[in-house]
Design an enzyme around this catalytic site. Sequence first.
Site, PDB file in Angstrom:
ATOM      1  N   HIS A  76      -5.481  18.530  35.497  1.00  0.00           N
ATOM      2  CA  HIS A  76      -6.060  19.409  34.458  1.00  0.00           C
ATOM      3  C   HIS A  76      -5.994  20.850  34.970  1.00  0.00           C
ATOM      4  CE1 HIS A  76      -9.285  20.253  31.226  1.00  0.00           C
ATOM      5  NE2 HIS A  76      -8.875  21.429  31.696  1.00  0.00           N
ATOM      6  N   HIS A 108      -5.040  25.155  33.911  1.00  0.00           N
ATOM      7  CA  HIS A 108      -4.662  26.245  32.993  1.00  0.00           C
ATOM      8  C   HIS A 108      -3.788  27.234  33.746  1.00  0.00           C
ATOM      9  CE1 HIS A 108      -7.649  24.992  29.979  1.00  0.00           C
ATOM     10  NE2 HIS A 108      -8.330  24.594  31.039  1.00  0.00           N
ATOM     11  N   LYS A 136      -3.868  16.925  23.778  1.00  0.00           N
ATOM     12  CA  LYS A 136      -5.212  17.388  24.114  1.00  0.00           C
ATOM     13  C   LYS A 136      -6.062  17.568  22.876  1.00  0.00           C
ATOM     14  CE  LYS A 136      -8.481  19.066  26.707  1.00  0.00           C
ATOM     15  NZ  LYS A 136      -8.598  20.018  27.784  1.00  0.00           N
ATOM     16  N   HIS A 158     -11.584  17.240  25.647  1.00  0.00           N
ATOM     17  CA  HIS A 158     -12.692  18.134  26.023  1.00  0.00           C
ATOM     18  C   HIS A 158     -13.908  17.568  25.297  1.00  0.00           C
ATOM     19  CE1 HIS A 158     -14.668  22.038  27.108  1.00  0.00           C
ATOM     20  NE2 HIS A 158     -15.503  21.515  26.235  1.00  0.00           N
ATOM     21  N   HIS A 170     -12.707  16.868  32.822  1.00  0.00           N
ATOM     22  CA  HIS A 170     -13.791  17.601  33.495  1.00  0.00           C
ATOM     23  C   HIS A 170     -15.178  17.059  33.140  1.00  0.00           C
ATOM     24  CE1 HIS A 170     -13.829  19.658  29.638  1.00  0.00           C
ATOM     25  NE2 HIS A 170     -12.928  20.565  29.934  1.00  0.00           N
ATOM     26  N   ASP A 204      -9.322  21.956  36.531  1.00  0.00           N
ATOM     27  CA  ASP A 204      -9.719  22.845  35.439  1.00  0.00           C
ATOM     28  C   ASP A 204      -9.730  24.294  35.919  1.00  0.00           C
ATOM     29  OD1 ASP A 204     -10.374  23.632  32.888  1.00  0.00           O
ATOM     30  OD2 ASP A 204     -12.503  23.189  33.099  1.00  0.00           O
TER      31      ASP A 204
HETATM   32  N1  LIG Z   1     -13.185  25.181  31.447  1.00  0.00           N
HETATM   33  C1  LIG Z   1     -13.400  26.402  30.995  1.00  0.00           C
HETATM   34  O1  LIG Z   1     -14.518  26.913  31.151  1.00  0.00           O
HETATM   35  N2  LIG Z   1     -12.425  27.114  30.381  1.00  0.00           N
HETATM   36  C2  LIG Z   1     -11.103  26.664  30.029  1.00  0.00           C
HETATM   37  C3  LIG Z   1     -11.093  25.785  28.828  1.00  0.00           C
HETATM   38  C4  LIG Z   1     -11.564  24.364  29.069  1.00  0.00           C
HETATM   39  O2  LIG Z   1     -11.029  23.632  29.891  1.00  0.00           O
HETATM   40  O3  LIG Z   1     -12.521  23.925  28.397  1.00  0.00           O
HETATM   41  C5  LIG Z   1     -10.217  27.891  29.788  1.00  0.00           C
HETATM   42  O4  LIG Z   1      -9.129  27.752  29.230  1.00  0.00           O
HETATM   43  O5  LIG Z   1     -10.606  28.997  30.209  1.00  0.00           O
HETATM   44 ZN   LIG Z   2      -9.704  23.163  31.094  1.00  0.00          ZN
HETATM   45 ZN   LIG Z   3     -12.178  21.852  28.485  1.00  0.00          ZN
END
Ligand SMILES: NC(=O)N[C@@H](CC(=O)O)C(=O)O
Ligand SMILES: [Zn+2]
Ligand SMILES: [Zn+2]
Length: 345
Positions: free
Chosen positions: A13, A15, A99, A136, A174, A247
């Site tokens: 997971h 970003h 997702k 999520h 998460h 995450d």
């Molecule tokens: N985890 C977070 O607090 N933020 C994530 C989005 C997500 O995974 O929910 C993001 O893209 O910034």
């Molecule tokens: Zn995330």
């Molecule tokens: Zn998330």
Amino acid sequence: MDTVTLTRPDDWHLHLRDDEALKAVVGHTAAQMGRAIIMPNLTPPVTTTAQALEYRQRILNALPVGSTFEPLMVLYLTDTTPPEEIERAAQSGIVNAVKLYPAGATTNSDSGVTDLAHCDATIEMMAKVGMPLLVHGEVTHAEIDIFDREAVFIETVLKPLLDRHPALKVVCEHITTQQAAEFVAQAPDNVAATITAHHLLFNRNKMLVGGIRPHYYCLPILKREQHRQALLKAATSGSHKFFLGTDSAPHSQGAKESSCGCAGAYTAPAAIELYATAFDEMDALDKLEAFASLNGPRFYGLLPNPDTITLERREWTLPESYPYAQGEKIIPLLAGEALSWAVSS
Ligand SMILES: NC(=O)N[C@@H](CC(=O)O)C(=O)O
Ligand SMILES: [Zn+2]
Ligand SMILES: [Zn+2]
């Protein structure tokens, strides 16, 4: 134990954002992870296989020379994703999951699903072709307390979804609560969960006692200690259902340190070191390899990575910041603080 050698881990997971931000962060993950599941919450989101292919290519182009890091792509489910898009994704060989963002639940979730009833045929197709749904898991109703949103989601959305589609592969992303850890542990094998390093290491006091610390603000929000203990127990239980998903969610320093700061913790630069610290706290370093390197590929039907990394007990200090997009900085979680585990090779 003062050194630990593991099959190279993967991040299930992650970003990476896009453009300049992508270029600023991707090297941190590629330095330690073999592969990562790349979240599709860009603006606009990655909703088609064609967009996922293009985004994958931009990630590969941004990698340091010689890197063998492999991005695993994910489609962003909307109210109008057609079942045919799932077939295309499955046949593409590059899309590994879809997702679910409940609309409004988190960063860049405005195009997410308003009501799962709209997606029934599409989800049926996912169950048919074995495409995992990554979730999520938080409800968004204004009247539900932010600390209860995950537990309410399990009862009101996830259980009914699995009743309708019992064969659907689901990853509860998460997870942050005892309720989620217990639900996943007792669910059938098609249900699994990722756990972040920050939810294993910290409870909500870390974010709120002695001052408000925006770098600890993420969604789902840090919970009380009882929940952290349940997550540690799940991660170190030896169950195949729990695996590493950082995450890691980059936002510029300005976007985090603000009167309305963004949700997301940037943990990629020291991801495996943070997990080693959490497992060490439980005296469970012998369970780290399954969690970090074996359970994820097993769930996704992939082989573990062919090489290893070694961690050693050695103090080092995380940088105060890293360069980010538009001349801004990005502040990693635990910036300027000492860690007791380091990657040695
Ligand atoms: N985890 C977070 O607090 N933020 C994530 C989005 C997500 O995974 O929910 C993001 O893209 O910034
Ligand atoms: Zn995330
Ligand atoms: Zn998330």
